[in-house]
Scaffold this motif. Sequence first.
Motif, mmCIF file in Angstrom:
data_model
loop_
_atom_site.group_PDB
_atom_site.id
_atom_site.type_symbol
_atom_site.label_atom_id
_atom_site.label_comp_id
_atom_site.label_asym_id
_atom_site.label_seq_id
_atom_site.Cartn_x
_atom_site.Cartn_y
_atom_site.Cartn_z
ATOM 1 N N GLU A 134 0.448 -8.089 -3.362
ATOM 2 C CA GLU A 134 1.861 -8.486 -3.358
ATOM 3 C C GLU A 134 2.747 -7.393 -3.967
ATOM 4 O O GLU A 134 3.814 -7.081 -3.434
ATOM 5 C CB GLU A 134 2.038 -9.794 -4.136
ATOM 6 N N GLU A 135 2.288 -6.812 -5.072
ATOM 7 C CA GLU A 135 3.049 -5.728 -5.709
ATOM 8 C C GLU A 135 3.164 -4.522 -4.772
ATOM 9 O O GLU A 135 4.228 -3.906 -4.681
ATOM 10 C CB GLU A 135 2.375 -5.306 -7.016
ATOM 11 N N THR A 136 2.070 -4.220 -4.085
ATOM 12 C CA THR A 136 2.084 -3.102 -3.132
ATOM 13 C C THR A 136 3.099 -3.356 -2.026
ATOM 14 O O THR A 136 3.864 -2.460 -1.657
ATOM 15 C CB THR A 136 0.675 -2.886 -2.526
ATOM 16 N N SER A 162 16.531 -10.413 -11.353
ATOM 17 C CA SER A 162 15.090 -10.647 -11.539
ATOM 18 C C SER A 162 14.285 -9.761 -10.587
ATOM 19 O O SER A 162 13.225 -9.251 -10.962
ATOM 20 C CB SER A 162 14.741 -12.112 -11.281
ATOM 21 N N ALA A 163 14.788 -9.581 -9.379
ATOM 22 C CA ALA A 163 14.124 -8.701 -8.408
ATOM 23 C C ALA A 163 14.130 -7.267 -8.933
ATOM 24 O O ALA A 163 13.132 -6.542 -8.816
ATOM 25 C CB ALA A 163 14.807 -8.780 -7.053
ATOM 26 N N ARG A 169 9.149 -3.229 -13.214
ATOM 27 C CA ARG A 169 7.832 -3.430 -13.829
ATOM 28 C C ARG A 169 6.708 -2.904 -12.932
ATOM 29 O O ARG A 169 5.761 -2.282 -13.420
ATOM 30 C CB ARG A 169 7.604 -4.912 -14.148
ATOM 31 N N ILE A 170 6.814 -3.154 -11.634
ATOM 32 C CA ILE A 170 5.796 -2.672 -10.698
ATOM 33 C C ILE A 170 5.796 -1.147 -10.670
ATOM 34 O O ILE A 170 4.741 -0.513 -10.708
ATOM 35 C CB ILE A 170 6.030 -3.249 -9.280
ATOM 36 N N VAL A 175 3.419 4.087 -12.078
ATOM 37 C CA VAL A 175 3.587 5.403 -12.702
ATOM 38 C C VAL A 175 2.618 5.584 -13.866
ATOM 39 O O VAL A 175 1.968 6.623 -13.991
ATOM 40 C CB VAL A 175 5.051 5.626 -13.162
ATOM 41 N N SER A 176 2.474 4.570 -14.712
ATOM 42 C CA SER A 176 1.547 4.708 -15.844
ATOM 43 C C SER A 176 0.105 4.807 -15.373
ATOM 44 O O SER A 176 -0.725 5.440 -16.031
ATOM 45 C CB SER A 176 1.721 3.550 -16.836
#
Length: 191
Positions: A134-136, A162-163, A169-170, A175-176
């Motif tokens: 989902e994040e992808t 919120s989006a 966050r994603i 990146v981290s």
Amino acid sequence: MKAKQNVIGMYVGLSAKNRIDFLIKHYVDIERLREAYKDWVVDIMIDARTSNRNRKDDLGVRVQTSNGISDITFCQATERILFDDCFKKLMVTEDMFPDPYEYELINLALFEWDLMKREYENLRHGFKLFLDEEETKIIDSYFKREKLLYDIADEYCIEPESANKRVYRIRKKLVSGVIPRFKEYNIRIPA
């Protein structure tokens, strides 16, 4: 020619975090950017070779000699093919550029051109390694500019703010995760 040379070394001179930001910013058109960079460097290579030819044994006197037909366009096209081949092989020889400055500059450009591709692939691979499906889907469509924050908010029935936080966050998670795969380079740019 000096203005064009300022671009060489720009990407590799960035920190790992800034290179990731650069790749994300140009996520959609990275291949077009790499092709434009290659064309730019090939132009520099041709200019350097032409300049070297004109400087060689220049006594300030021009004598026109002709022992056949000179086809400048053909010569430039042949050189362009030769230099395109350098990019395919990622190699340039010293006999092509006897001037050490130009030789170092072109080698740096070849390294940088290849590095952009390898790091872009690392970023893409990071989607599979560090993000769930989902994040992808969210971040890929956002990076490709297929969806705006409002579209993501509508799709998940959330507020645009919120989006925005979710995308942030994603992106931060991605990146981290990939930053250890990006090395810091301390390359001396020929001056």
